[in-house]
Design an enzyme around this catalytic site. Structure first.
Site, PDB file in Angstrom:
ATOM      1  N   ASP A 216     -25.535 -18.589 115.571  1.00 52.98           N
ATOM      2  CA  ASP A 216     -25.934 -18.566 116.975  1.00 52.98           C
ATOM      3  C   ASP A 216     -24.772 -19.090 117.827  1.00 52.98           C
ATOM      4  OD1 ASP A 216     -26.964 -18.912 119.464  1.00 52.98           O
ATOM      5  OD2 ASP A 216     -28.671 -20.155 118.854  1.00 52.98           O
TER       6      ASP A 216
ATOM      7  N   TYR B  39     -24.487 -13.807 135.143  1.00 55.95           N
ATOM      8  CA  TYR B  39     -23.824 -12.807 134.284  1.00 55.95           C
ATOM      9  C   TYR B  39     -22.409 -12.480 134.768  1.00 55.95           C
ATOM     10  CZ  TYR B  39     -22.927  -8.582 131.606  1.00 55.95           C
ATOM     11  OH  TYR B  39     -22.347  -7.649 130.774  1.00 55.95           O
TER      12      TYR B  39
HETATM   13  P1  NAD Z   1     -26.323  -5.371 122.922  1.00 54.00           P
HETATM   14  O1  NAD Z   1     -27.463  -6.159 123.444  1.00 54.00           O
HETATM   15  O2  NAD Z   1     -26.575  -4.045 122.327  1.00 54.00           O
HETATM   16  O3  NAD Z   1     -25.485  -6.252 121.877  1.00 54.00           O
HETATM   17  C1  NAD Z   1     -25.221  -7.616 122.074  1.00 54.00           C
HETATM   18  C2  NAD Z   1     -25.170  -8.301 120.729  1.00 54.00           C
HETATM   19  O4  NAD Z   1     -24.871  -9.705 120.960  1.00 54.00           O
HETATM   20  C3  NAD Z   1     -26.497  -8.247 119.959  1.00 54.00           C
HETATM   21  O5  NAD Z   1     -26.288  -7.781 118.639  1.00 54.00           O
HETATM   22  C4  NAD Z   1     -26.979  -9.670 119.991  1.00 54.00           C
HETATM   23  O6  NAD Z   1     -27.762 -10.048 118.854  1.00 54.00           O
HETATM   24  C5  NAD Z   1     -25.661 -10.443 120.051  1.00 54.00           C
HETATM   25  N1  NAD Z   1     -25.910 -11.811 120.520  1.00 54.00           N
HETATM   26  C6  NAD Z   1     -26.671 -12.192 121.593  1.00 54.00           C
HETATM   27  N2  NAD Z   1     -26.778 -13.526 121.636  1.00 54.00           N
HETATM   28  C7  NAD Z   1     -26.072 -14.008 120.575  1.00 54.00           C
HETATM   29  C8  NAD Z   1     -25.845 -15.316 120.081  1.00 54.00           C
HETATM   30  N3  NAD Z   1     -26.398 -16.407 120.661  1.00 54.00           N
HETATM   31  N4  NAD Z   1     -25.062 -15.467 118.975  1.00 54.00           N
HETATM   32  C9  NAD Z   1     -24.544 -14.366 118.348  1.00 54.00           C
HETATM   33  N5  NAD Z   1     -24.752 -13.099 118.767  1.00 54.00           N
HETATM   34  C10 NAD Z   1     -25.514 -12.919 119.863  1.00 54.00           C
HETATM   35  O7  NAD Z   1     -25.326  -5.250 124.146  1.00 54.00           O
HETATM   36  P2  NAD Z   1     -23.994  -4.378 124.397  1.00 54.00           P
HETATM   37  O8  NAD Z   1     -24.267  -3.546 125.580  1.00 54.00           O
HETATM   38  O9  NAD Z   1     -23.481  -3.777 123.148  1.00 54.00           O
HETATM   39  O10 NAD Z   1     -23.023  -5.540 124.884  1.00 54.00           O
HETATM   40  C11 NAD Z   1     -21.847  -5.931 124.172  1.00 54.00           C
HETATM   41  C12 NAD Z   1     -20.971  -6.708 125.147  1.00 54.00           C
HETATM   42  O11 NAD Z   1     -20.551  -5.836 126.213  1.00 54.00           O
HETATM   43  C13 NAD Z   1     -21.718  -7.853 125.825  1.00 54.00           C
HETATM   44  O12 NAD Z   1     -20.860  -8.965 125.931  1.00 54.00           O
HETATM   45  C14 NAD Z   1     -22.032  -7.296 127.207  1.00 54.00           C
HETATM   46  O13 NAD Z   1     -22.176  -8.315 128.173  1.00 54.00           O
HETATM   47  C15 NAD Z   1     -20.829  -6.431 127.453  1.00 54.00           C
HETATM   48  N6  NAD Z   1     -21.045  -5.385 128.453  1.00 54.00           N
HETATM   49  C16 NAD Z   1     -22.028  -4.453 128.295  1.00 54.00           C
HETATM   50  C17 NAD Z   1     -22.185  -3.487 129.261  1.00 54.00           C
HETATM   51  C18 NAD Z   1     -23.251  -2.430 129.165  1.00 54.00           C
HETATM   52  O14 NAD Z   1     -23.461  -1.697 130.151  1.00 54.00           O
HETATM   53  N7  NAD Z   1     -23.939  -2.292 128.032  1.00 54.00           N
HETATM   54  C19 NAD Z   1     -21.356  -3.460 130.396  1.00 54.00           C
HETATM   55  C20 NAD Z   1     -20.365  -4.421 130.515  1.00 54.00           C
HETATM   56  C21 NAD Z   1     -20.202  -5.375 129.535  1.00 54.00           C
END
Ligand code: NAD
Length: 274
Positions: A41, A153
């Site tokens: 975590d 965020y």
């Molecule tokens: P997602 O929710 O599919 O994946 C996020 C992952 O982070 C999950 O597997 C989750 O279990 C893990 N996670 C969350 N809390 C955690 C913790 N405490 N310890 C360990 N792991 C943890 O989201 P995504 O869209 O693939 O996002 C990936 C990254 O890209 C993130 O940092 C997100 O902020 C960033 N992002 C996403 C978008 C979008 O539009 N999807 C846009 C800009 C940035």
């Protein structure tokens, strides 16, 4: 072939990156809260050090690249403090803890995932980015809880991008052959954005995407692989926007910004370079 570490490897962009790197023959050590190699975590200091120790053991102490994808989205039900703990401290503490293993690889690369919300979401709480950059996690979590997840965020992601730019150019990173860069994705189709959060859904409906569609996780994975690899050796402290045109549409001439230094900045610049 390289040893890469991906946090957030169980879902979305992290999972797509894992698939891409493994299919190209690399070894990937995943870190996530479940369903991966290192279960940890990253919202707590204990979880981050346990993750670093487990990665160190699994990699034999040599990491060629680290990708920090783990993150929580701007969902109204999430506590803002926890979001900041994962998105900012969960990334920078792990990067710092794995520095010796990155240094051993010679020419290592770190890629963190920031966000285009850093330049497109109004009203980012400045005291929150300051607390992050001052490494004051207790204060950052307190402010995050106070302002709630939606403004927390972009603040966590802006602090992350600024941390990368501040640290990348220092001798302790680039001088040791470790390149630090960030990607700022726009709206990408992953479980984070497809979840049923009414407030987020409302905001995303207004999000301009000149490309005419959301991004796909594999499009960000391709950029991650490039930034990890030998084709990107000139990238140091870059924040690469991959957003289908959102930032260019909203802020055409804000970037590149001309450098008009104050006397103090000029003095600092010359001192740093003499
Ligand atoms: P997602 O929710 O599919 O994946 C996020 C992952 O982070 C999950 O597997 C989750 O279990 C893990 N996670 C969350 N809390 C955690 C913790 N405490 N310890 C360990 N792991 C943890 O989201 P995504 O869209 O693939 O996002 C990936 C990254 O890209 C993130 O940092 C997100 O902020 C960033 N992002 C996403 C978008 C979008 O539009 N999807 C846009 C800009 C940035």
């Amino acid at each position: 072939m390289a040893n890469y570490v991906i946090t957030g490897s169980a879902s979305g962009i992290g999972a797509a990156s894992r698939r891409k790197l493994e299919s190209d023959g690399h070894t990937v050590i995943g870190v996530d809260v479940a369903d991966t190699d290192v279960v940890a975590d990253l919202s707590t200091p204990g979880g981050r050090s346990a993750a670093a120790a487990a990665v160190d053991e699994a990699s034999g102490g040599v990491v060629h690249g680290l990708v920090c994808c783990a993150g929580l989205g701007p969902l109204s039900r999430l506590p803002g403090g926890k979001l900041v703990a994962v998105n900012f401290f969960g990334a920078v503490d792990l990067v710092t803890a794995l520095k010796p293993a990155l240094e051993r690889a010679r020419n290592a690369s770190v890629v963190v995932i920031s966000s285009s919300s850093t330049t497109t979401q109004p009203g980012i709480p400045e005291n929150l980015t300051t607390a992050c950059l001052d490494d004051d996690e207790a204060e950052a979590v307190r402010i995050g809880d106070e302002v709630t997840a939606i403004p927390a965020y972009p603040a966590s992601k802006l602090a992350l991008a600024w941390w990368i730019r501040r640290e990348a150019v220092r001798a302790e990173w680039i001088g040791k052959g470790i390149r630090l860069n960030a990607i700022a994705p726009g709206m990408i189709d992953t479980p984070m954005t497809s979840g049923a959060d009414p407030e987020l859904a409302k905001a995303l409906d207004f999000y301009p995407m000149p490309l005419g569609r959301r991004g796909r996780p594999d499009e960000i994975a391709a950029l991650i692989e490039f930034l990890l690899g030998p084709g990107s050796t000139l990238f140091c402290g870059s924040v690469v926007f991959a957003d289908g045109g959102t930032d260019a549409q909203l802020r055409q001439q804000d970037w590149p910004a001309a450098w008009i230094p104050t006397t103090d900045e000029l003095t600092r610049h010359f001192k740093a370079n003499t």
